[in-house]
Design a protein around this motif. Structure first.
Motif, PDB file in Angstrom:
ATOM      1  N   ASN A   1       2.537  -1.933  -3.056  1.00  0.00           N
ATOM      2  CA  ASN A   1       3.969  -2.205  -2.941  1.00  0.00           C
ATOM      3  C   ASN A   1       4.204  -3.608  -3.497  1.00  0.00           C
ATOM      4  OD1 ASN A   1       6.623  -2.512  -2.213  1.00  0.00           O
ATOM      5  ND2 ASN A   1       6.325  -2.042  -0.044  1.00  0.00           N
ATOM      6  N   GLY A   2       4.343  -3.689  -4.818  1.00  0.00           N
ATOM      7  CA  GLY A   2       4.449  -4.996  -5.464  1.00  0.00           C
ATOM      8  C   GLY A   2       3.115  -5.707  -5.322  1.00  0.00           C
ATOM      9  N   ALA A   3       3.142  -6.922  -4.773  1.00  0.00           N
ATOM     10  CA  ALA A   3       1.911  -7.685  -4.554  1.00  0.00           C
ATOM     11  C   ALA A   3       1.319  -7.405  -3.175  1.00  0.00           C
ATOM     12  CB  ALA A   3       2.200  -9.176  -4.705  1.00  0.00           C
ATOM     13  N   LYS A   4       1.944  -6.511  -2.413  1.00  0.00           N
ATOM     14  CA  LYS A   4       1.497  -6.206  -1.052  1.00  0.00           C
ATOM     15  C   LYS A   4       1.036  -4.757  -0.973  1.00  0.00           C
ATOM     16  CE  LYS A   4       4.444  -9.672   0.997  1.00  0.00           C
ATOM     17  NZ  LYS A   4       5.389  -9.981   2.059  1.00  0.00           N
ATOM     18  N   TRP A   5       0.648  -4.330   0.240  1.00  0.00           N
ATOM     19  CA  TRP A   5       0.174  -2.971   0.488  1.00  0.00           C
ATOM     20  C   TRP A   5       0.932  -2.386   1.660  1.00  0.00           C
ATOM     21  CZ3 TRP A   5      -3.159  -0.573  -2.744  1.00  0.00           C
ATOM     22  CH2 TRP A   5      -3.786  -1.386  -3.690  1.00  0.00           C
ATOM     23  N   SER A   6       1.337  -1.121   1.530  1.00  0.00           N
ATOM     24  CA  SER A   6       2.108  -0.468   2.578  1.00  0.00           C
ATOM     25  C   SER A   6       1.381   0.745   3.123  1.00  0.00           C
ATOM     26  CB  SER A   6       3.466  -0.022   2.029  1.00  0.00           C
ATOM     27  OG  SER A   6       4.238  -1.141   1.675  1.00  0.00           O
ATOM     28  N   VAL A   7       1.697   1.077   4.371  1.00  0.00           N
ATOM     29  CA  VAL A   7       1.218   2.296   5.008  1.00  0.00           C
ATOM     30  C   VAL A   7       2.426   3.227   5.084  1.00  0.00           C
ATOM     31  CG1 VAL A   7       0.296   3.320   7.124  1.00  0.00           C
ATOM     32  CG2 VAL A   7      -0.514   1.070   6.351  1.00  0.00           C
ATOM     33  N   ARG A   8       2.230   4.456   4.599  1.00  0.00           N
ATOM     34  CA  ARG A   8       3.322   5.423   4.560  1.00  0.00           C
ATOM     35  C   ARG A   8       2.804   6.781   5.015  1.00  0.00           C
ATOM     36  NH1 ARG A   8       5.953   5.649  -1.104  1.00  0.00           N
ATOM     37  NH2 ARG A   8       6.524   3.579  -0.441  1.00  0.00           N
ATOM     38  N   SER A   9       3.569   7.453   5.874  1.00  0.00           N
ATOM     39  CA  SER A   9       3.218   8.815   6.286  1.00  0.00           C
ATOM     40  C   SER A   9       3.527   9.756   5.130  1.00  0.00           C
ATOM     41  CB  SER A   9       4.044   9.244   7.501  1.00  0.00           C
ATOM     42  OG  SER A   9       3.661   8.495   8.627  1.00  0.00           O
ATOM     43  N   ALA A  10       2.740  10.808   4.995  1.00  0.00           N
ATOM     44  CA  ALA A  10       2.960  11.790   3.937  1.00  0.00           C
ATOM     45  C   ALA A  10       4.378  12.338   4.034  1.00  0.00           C
ATOM     46  CB  ALA A  10       1.953  12.918   4.055  1.00  0.00           C
ATOM     47  N   GLY A  11       5.084  12.347   2.917  1.00  0.00           N
ATOM     48  CA  GLY A  11       6.442  12.869   2.871  1.00  0.00           C
ATOM     49  C   GLY A  11       7.520  11.859   3.226  1.00  0.00           C
ATOM     50  N   ALA A  12       7.142  10.696   3.721  1.00  0.00           N
ATOM     51  CA  ALA A  12       8.131   9.682   4.109  1.00  0.00           C
ATOM     52  C   ALA A  12       8.618   8.915   2.879  1.00  0.00           C
ATOM     53  CB  ALA A  12       7.533   8.714   5.112  1.00  0.00           C
ATOM     54  N   GLU A  13       9.872   8.563   2.895  1.00  0.00           N
ATOM     55  CA  GLU A  13      10.434   7.775   1.793  1.00  0.00           C
ATOM     56  C   GLU A  13      10.142   6.290   1.959  1.00  0.00           C
ATOM     57  OE1 GLU A  13      14.520   8.501   0.880  1.00  0.00           O
ATOM     58  OE2 GLU A  13      14.325  10.647   1.267  1.00  0.00           O
ATOM     59  N   ARG A  14      10.106   5.850   3.205  1.00  0.00           N
ATOM     60  CA  ARG A  14       9.895   4.426   3.474  1.00  0.00           C
ATOM     61  C   ARG A  14       8.540   4.189   4.117  1.00  0.00           C
ATOM     62  NH1 ARG A  14      14.614   2.744   7.135  1.00  0.00           N
ATOM     63  NH2 ARG A  14      13.412   0.832   7.113  1.00  0.00           N
ATOM     64  N   ALA A  15       8.026   3.000   3.885  1.00  0.00           N
ATOM     65  CA  ALA A  15       6.750   2.609   4.487  1.00  0.00           C
ATOM     66  C   ALA A  15       6.954   2.310   5.968  1.00  0.00           C
ATOM     67  CB  ALA A  15       6.195   1.383   3.783  1.00  0.00           C
ATOM     68  N   SER A  16       5.940   2.629   6.786  1.00  0.00           N
ATOM     69  CA  SER A  16       6.035   2.311   8.203  1.00  0.00           C
ATOM     70  C   SER A  16       5.719   0.849   8.451  1.00  0.00           C
ATOM     71  CB  SER A  16       5.107   3.203   9.030  1.00  0.00           C
ATOM     72  OG  SER A  16       3.776   3.071   8.605  1.00  0.00           O
ATOM     73  N   LYS A  17       4.875   0.267   7.575  1.00  0.00           N
ATOM     74  CA  LYS A  17       4.520  -1.146   7.714  1.00  0.00           C
ATOM     75  C   LYS A  17       3.961  -1.650   6.391  1.00  0.00           C
ATOM     76  CE  LYS A  17       2.972  -4.067  11.376  1.00  0.00           C
ATOM     77  NZ  LYS A  17       2.415  -4.192  12.691  1.00  0.00           N
ATOM     78  N   THR A  18       4.149  -2.949   6.119  1.00  0.00           N
ATOM     79  CA  THR A  18       3.649  -3.562   4.893  1.00  0.00           C
ATOM     80  C   THR A  18       2.759  -4.753   5.250  1.00  0.00           C
ATOM     81  OG1 THR A  18       5.643  -2.881   3.710  1.00  0.00           O
ATOM     82  CG2 THR A  18       4.358  -4.633   2.707  1.00  0.00           C
ATOM     83  N   PHE A  19       1.677  -4.910   4.478  1.00  0.00           N
ATOM     84  CA  PHE A  19       0.670  -5.938   4.759  1.00  0.00           C
ATOM     85  C   PHE A  19       0.392  -6.766   3.507  1.00  0.00           C
ATOM     86  CE2 PHE A  19       0.004  -2.450   7.631  1.00  0.00           C
ATOM     87  CZ  PHE A  19      -0.205  -3.061   8.849  1.00  0.00           C
ATOM     88  N   ALA A  20      -0.150  -7.957   3.702  1.00  0.00           N
ATOM     89  CA  ALA A  20      -0.484  -8.850   2.599  1.00  0.00           C
ATOM     90  C   ALA A  20      -1.721  -8.373   1.847  1.00  0.00           C
ATOM     91  CB  ALA A  20      -0.693 -10.273   3.100  1.00  0.00           C
ATOM     92  N   THR A  21      -2.661  -7.721   2.570  1.00  0.00           N
ATOM     93  CA  THR A  21      -3.903  -7.277   1.923  1.00  0.00           C
ATOM     94  C   THR A  21      -4.107  -5.779   2.122  1.00  0.00           C
ATOM     95  OG1 THR A  21      -5.336  -7.585   3.850  1.00  0.00           O
ATOM     96  CG2 THR A  21      -4.993  -9.514   2.430  1.00  0.00           C
TER      97      THR A  21
END
Length: 74
Positions: free
Chosen positions: A11-31
């Motif tokens: 997600n750009g310079a970061k990393w996101s956790v997303r459930s299958a089928g979800a449009e939005r990430a549940s959480k975004t992290f630096a690494t």
């Protein structure tokens, strides 16, 4: 609780956790490691799959934490 796999995606310079089928990430992290740790905990708790994507967006690793109907012999 839904039975959807967890995806670790760039997600750009970061990393996101997303459930299958979800449009939005549940959480975004630096690494990516932080995102993987979070997604792995969710997948284990839910008994689902974990998909780790590389920077190019393609799946580079997959882990299953659910019941395996065809476990390996041996």
């Amino acid at each position: 609780m839904s039975k959807k796999g967890q995806h670790v995606v760039p997600n750009g310079a970061k990393w996101s956790v997303r459930s299958a089928g979800a449009e939005r990430a549940s959480k975004t992290f630096a690494t990516q490691k932080e995102a993987i740790d979070n997604a792995r905990q969710k997948a284990q708790k839910q008994g689902t799959e974990l998909y780790i994507h590389g920077k190019d967006g393609r799946i580079r690793e997959r882990s299953s934490y659910g019941r395996d109907p065809f476990p390996p012999k041996g």
